[in-house]
Design a protein around this motif. Structure first.
Motif, short mmCIF file in Angstrom:
data_model
loop_
_atom_site.label_atom_id
_atom_site.label_comp_id
_atom_site.label_asym_id
_atom_site.label_seq_id
_atom_site.Cartn_x
_atom_site.Cartn_y
_atom_site.Cartn_z
N CYS A 178 1.10 -1.67 0.04
CA CYS A 178 -0.39 -0.19 -0.23
C CYS A 178 0.76 1.54 0.30
O CYS A 178 1.79 1.01 0.21
CB CYS A 178 -1.04 -0.20 1.06
SG CYS A 178 -2.13 -0.89 0.69
N ASP A 179 0.22 2.58 -0.28
CA ASP A 179 0.80 4.04 -0.09
C ASP A 179 1.44 3.82 1.23
O ASP A 179 1.14 4.22 2.13
CB ASP A 179 -0.27 4.94 -0.45
CG ASP A 179 0.71 6.23 -0.91
OD1 ASP A 179 2.26 6.55 -0.93
OD2 ASP A 179 -0.39 7.08 -0.26
N ASN A 225 3.98 -2.08 5.15
CA ASN A 225 2.98 -1.44 3.73
C ASN A 225 2.22 -2.50 3.66
O ASN A 225 1.76 -2.64 2.19
CB ASN A 225 3.77 -0.40 2.95
CG ASN A 225 4.14 0.84 3.29
OD1 ASN A 225 3.57 1.56 3.98
ND2 ASN A 225 4.94 1.11 3.43
N CYS A 279 -4.30 -2.57 5.44
CA CYS A 279 -3.94 -2.61 3.82
C CYS A 279 -4.70 -3.61 3.08
O CYS A 279 -4.84 -5.28 3.87
CB CYS A 279 -2.60 -2.96 3.89
SG CYS A 279 -2.13 -3.16 1.72
N GLY A 311 -4.56 -3.12 -2.60
CA GLY A 311 -2.79 -2.49 -2.41
C GLY A 311 -3.32 -1.36 -2.24
O GLY A 311 -2.97 -0.24 -2.38
N HIS A 312 -5.00 -0.89 -0.93
CA HIS A 312 -5.35 0.46 -1.09
C HIS A 312 -6.00 0.37 0.29
O HIS A 312 -5.76 -0.50 1.15
CB HIS A 312 -6.45 0.50 -1.00
CG HIS A 312 -6.81 0.70 -2.42
ND1 HIS A 312 -5.40 2.14 -3.30
CD2 HIS A 312 -7.16 0.29 -4.05
CE1 HIS A 312 -5.93 1.38 -4.99
NE2 HIS A 312 -6.69 0.53 -4.98
N TRP A 313 -4.87 0.84 1.44
CA TRP A 313 -5.03 1.74 2.79
C TRP A 313 -7.04 1.84 3.01
O TRP A 313 -7.37 2.22 2.29
CB TRP A 313 -4.76 2.82 3.50
CG TRP A 313 -3.08 2.63 3.06
CD1 TRP A 313 -2.15 3.26 3.09
CD2 TRP A 313 -2.78 2.04 4.21
NE1 TRP A 313 -1.28 2.60 3.11
CE2 TRP A 313 -1.07 1.37 3.98
CE3 TRP A 313 -3.16 0.71 5.36
CZ2 TRP A 313 -0.25 1.15 4.28
CZ3 TRP A 313 -2.04 0.14 5.86
CH2 TRP A 313 -0.59 0.24 5.69
N THR A 368 -7.63 5.31 0.82
CA THR A 368 -6.91 6.37 -0.09
C THR A 368 -7.31 6.72 -1.15
O THR A 368 -7.06 7.77 -1.45
CB THR A 368 -6.65 4.76 -0.34
OG1 THR A 368 -5.29 3.88 0.10
CG2 THR A 368 -4.87 5.68 -1.79
#
Ligand SMILES: *[C@@H]1O[C@H](CO)[C@@H](O)[C@H](O)[C@H]1NC(C)=O
Ligand SMILES: *[C@@H]1O[C@H](CO)[C@@H](O)[C@H](O)[C@H]1NC(C)=O
Ligand SMILES: *[C@@H]1O[C@H](CO)[C@@H](O)[C@H](O)[C@H]1NC(C)=O
Ligand SMILES: *[C@@H]1O[C@H](CO)[C@@H](O)[C@H](O)[C@H]1NC(C)=O
Ligand SMILES: *[C@@H]1O[C@H](CO)[C@@H](O)[C@H](O)[C@H]1NC(C)=O
Ligand SMILES: *[C@@H]1O[C@H](CO)[C@@H](O)[C@H](O)[C@H]1NC(C)=O
Length: 698
Positions: free
Chosen positions: A29-30, A46, A70, A74-76, A80
């Motif tokens: 994740c970011d 992450n 996460c 791949g996003h919170w 996100t």
């Protein structure tokens, strides 16, 4: 007298093992998520499934979410794609509501420190707080304000700030219902009924921000009030004490109390403070997930079982559950059904809700207040559900709760917080000034009695001398005066004059009766436990009845090894410290220790050490294996004590030392030893003097 029981069951329910076996591609994740005004932690960087938590300073909460995870894409989660950048927002208090009156100033919400004033229309009487101030956690201080016309049976029940009420009828049996405006969580009772007593059932509702937390001070005062009220009732049996009587924790001696502690050891609690307990409990269970439902079910099972085991005292038995959790039950069914079953079981036993108290403590930013509230008792004017910002705050709250001033006159309890003053941690210790002698120490053994050494009182002969003795007690060093002095009848300092021994300390013990009972709460003092009393049997958690004096001696002074003990030492700068020693109880160590007595100036010509060191003494000190502390002059009369099950028990009275290491330059410490009168050897005398106020066992 009925058996005294204080059962603590520690129930495990546990612990999410991660199903992290997926070896697919490395999704992350970011990494560049920040929060304005705060900090964050990530449980696993992450990577997928890592939990990201935001922390904000006091007065503020994380917005739009307090934690996120996460996801596999791949996003919170919930973060996100939002436009809102995470930020620490200030808590604001919702607008108070007042029927038949006015509020000034009017606003939709208020910030910390703002105060509103209430005024009722003519003909209405104001109840509750006349003004309330918005506190840093987004709640109003004081209590709900309402305007009461007096024309109905129950008074106006009030409306919480940020909430609405339905129901206008306040006759016996009628109900009012509450809901909170959007995003606010109702804490307290959502439905209240007008009772015959002209009171509303349940507890005053309030509408709280879901991220809002209780301050440690709030928790300490509310929990103590509720919990000690319950304990107070345990003691008085059936009679419910009026709220106005002093609420003092007196651990019940005549009615059983079962306390079930439910420790949520799931990963999401995850603070270092729980780790140790967690590790132990983890081993006992299979790792599946937080299962509060199962935990309460287990409690129910134990309650049912206890009915069979404790048949005789069952009718009087009360129950307390204390749940520590983050409030997120992630598996195993709705815990509320289990809570309902527990309540049903208790009521089916013809027990009123006085017999059951269910407390919940939520301990993270994300604790779900709504759920926790549903798992707690709702009682009139008592609070059972608490949310704290962190475990540090929880510990602080319990520190305040365990204010030892409040637990009646249990012996041998001391504050363990190292930040507290020395006297709070050694509340039985007293310092005495005796005319003609100087200072001596002593120990409080009951509100009226101080135990000390007889030689401290050798020049005290007349009533006038007694009047001049001062005893410095407690944290505030308040003064007490002495009514009577009782020296052990076999003490005779000049008893061996014929053998040219000028000082003989056998039976060097004395009791002082004080003019006035010590107020333990006021002076922050407390008694130490004495051996062979029923109080000490309870303190060291031995069966009662069924434990005898010999059992105490075997437990406290075993002859198989040397025994760690302590005494209070006052250094030359006059500050008090705790000195650690070992009592030489094995034959070999004892002989070696006692042999040093002949290095004392007065005893140089004595040939048999047993002449001066009788069976009444305990010996401490020495250089091997570690250099032990020895006492100085003013320490005489103080307690030689030890800790058992976190209670403090006195086993000796400091009598004399071989070498005065404190006043002698370059004193030869090699032979420095201390001798203490062994309390087990003066029991008949203690019993004769104190037998009326405490129970000695045989
Ligand atoms: C995934 O990450 C691990 C450790 O960081 C690395 O050893 C491995 O080569 C990576 N796999 C892929 C497919 O990038
Ligand atoms: C209402 O609160 C806001 C924000 O604190 C403030 O700017 C405003 O002046 C208040 N309004 C009144 C009428 O007090
Ligand atoms: C509320 O807090 C204010 C400011 O600290 C204080 O002056 C006031 O007495 C408090 N009111 C109540 C009812 O506790
Ligand atoms: C947990 O169990 C393991 C294996 O049975 C043992 O080695 C370990 O010491 C236990 N840990 C605790 C804290 O009891
Ligand atoms: C509760 O009280 C009722 C009526 O007094 C009685 O019939 C019943 O057996 C009692 N139940 C228990 C479990 O004691
Ligand atoms: C103390 O012992 C001495 C010597 O044996 C004796 O003369 C004296 O009477 C004793 N004093 C008391 C108070 O017993």
């Amino acid at each position: 007298m009925k058996l005294y029981r204080f059962l603590i069951f520690c129930l495990p329910f546990l612990a999410g093992a991660k199903e992290d076996d997926d070896q697919e591609e490395n999704i992350t994740c970011d990494p560049n998520v920040h929060i304005i005004g705060g900090t964050l932690t990530k449980s696993n960087g992450n990577a997928v499934d890592s939990i990201l938590r935001f922390q904000c300073p006091e007065h503020t909460y994380p917005y739009p979410v307090s934690e996120t995870k996460c996801t596999r894409s791949g996003h919170w989660f919930r973060l996100t794609y939002r436009r809102t950048k995470p930020i620490c927002k200030e808590f604001r208090c919702p607008m108070p509501v007042l029927e038949d009156g006015m509020i000034r100033p009017q606003n939709l919400s208020y910030s910390n420190g703002e105060t509103v004033f209430f005024e009722c229309y003519d003909g209405y009487k104001l109840q509750g707080s006349i003004s309330r101030t918005c506190m840093k956690n987004g709640r109003w201080n004081g209590t709900i304000t309402s305007c009461n016309s007096g024309s109905q049976y129950c008074p106006h029940p009030g409306i919480p700030a940020g909430g609405r009420k339905s129901g206008e009828n306040y006759m016996i049996g009628s109900k009012v219902e509450y809901v909170c405006n959007n995003h606010l969580v109702l804490v307290g009772s959502s439905v209240r009924q007008c009772l015959e007593s002209r009171e509303w059932s349940g507890r005053e509702p309030s509408c709280q921000h879901k991220n809002s937390f209780d301050t440690p001070e709030d928790v300490a005062s509310a929990f103590t009030a509720s919990f000690t009220n319950m304990l107070g009732m345990t003691q008085t049996g059936e009679a419910k004490q009026p709220a106005s009587t002093a609420r003092k924790i007196t651990l019940a001696k005549d009615a059983p109390l079962h306390i079930y502690i439910l420790l949520d050891a799931s990963e999401s609690v995850g603070e270092a403070n729980f780790n140790e307990a967690k590790n132990i409990i983890k081993n006992l269970t299979d790792k599946r997930g937080t299962n509060i439902h199962a935990a309460f079910k287990k409690v129910l099972e134990m309650m049912v079982l206890s009915k069979i085991i404790y048949k005789d005292s069952w009718a009087k038995t009360r129950f307390v559950t204390i749940l520590f959790t983050d409030g997120k039950s992630n598996m195993g069914g709705d815990p509320r059904t289990a809570v309902r079953e527990i309540k049903d079981f208790i009521f089916a036993q013809n027990k009123s809700d006085d017999y059951l108290d269910m407390y919940s403590f939520g301990v993270t930013d994300g604790a779900n207040m709504l759920e926790l509230n549903a798992l707690s008792s709702q009682k009139h004017d008592e609070k059972h559900c608490f949310i704290l910002k962190s475990t540090t705050e929880l510990i602080k709250a319990f520190d305040d709760i365990l204010d030892f001033n409040q637990i009646g006159d249990l012996c041998g309890v001391a504050d363990e917080n190292v930040e507290k003053s020395f006297r709070l941690r050694h509340p039985w210790h007293v310092l005495m000034e005796i005319p003609g002698i100087g200072s001596c120490s002593g120990s409080i053994v009951s509100p009226e009695w101080v135990l000390t050494a007889a030689h401290c009182l050798k020049d005290v002969q007349t009533k006038l001398d007694i009047d001049k003795i001062t005893v410095q007690i407690g944290d505030k060093f308040s003064f007490s005066h002495v009514k009577d002095v009782y020296i052990h009848p076999q003490y005779n300092l000049s008893g061996l004059l014929d053998e040219k021994i000028s000082q003989f300390y056998d039976y060097d013990v004395a009791l002082l009766k004080l003019k006035k009972r010590i107020d333990f709460a006021d002076t922050k003092s407390r008694s130490i436990c004495l051996p062979c009393t029923s109080e000490t049997t309870r303190a060291i958690r031995k069966p009662f009845p069924g434990t005898n004096c010999r059992d105490h001696e075997n437990e406290l002074l075993p002859t198989t090894r040397s025994v760690p003990a302590s005494f209070v030492k006052r250094d030359r700068g006059r500050s008090e410290t705790e000195a650690y020693v070992t009592i030489k109880t094995t034959e070999a160590l004892r002989d070696a220790c006692e042999a040093n007595a002949l290095h004392a100036e007065e005893y140089k010509h004595v040939t048999d050490v047993r002449t001066v060191v009788t069976d009444r003494f305990l010996c401490t000190g020495g250089q091997d294996p570690v250099a032990e502390e020895v006492s100085c002059k003013g320490d005489s009369g103080g307690a030689l004590y030890m800790e058992k099950k976190r209670r403090l028990i006195q086993v000796g009275v400091i009598s004399w030392g071989v070498i005065n290491v404190c006043d002698t330059v370059n004193a030869d410490k090699n032979h420095a030893r201390d001798f203490h009168v062994n309390l087990f050897k003066v029991l008949p005398w203690l019993k004769e003097r104190l037998g009326k106020i405490m129970t000695f066992i045989n």
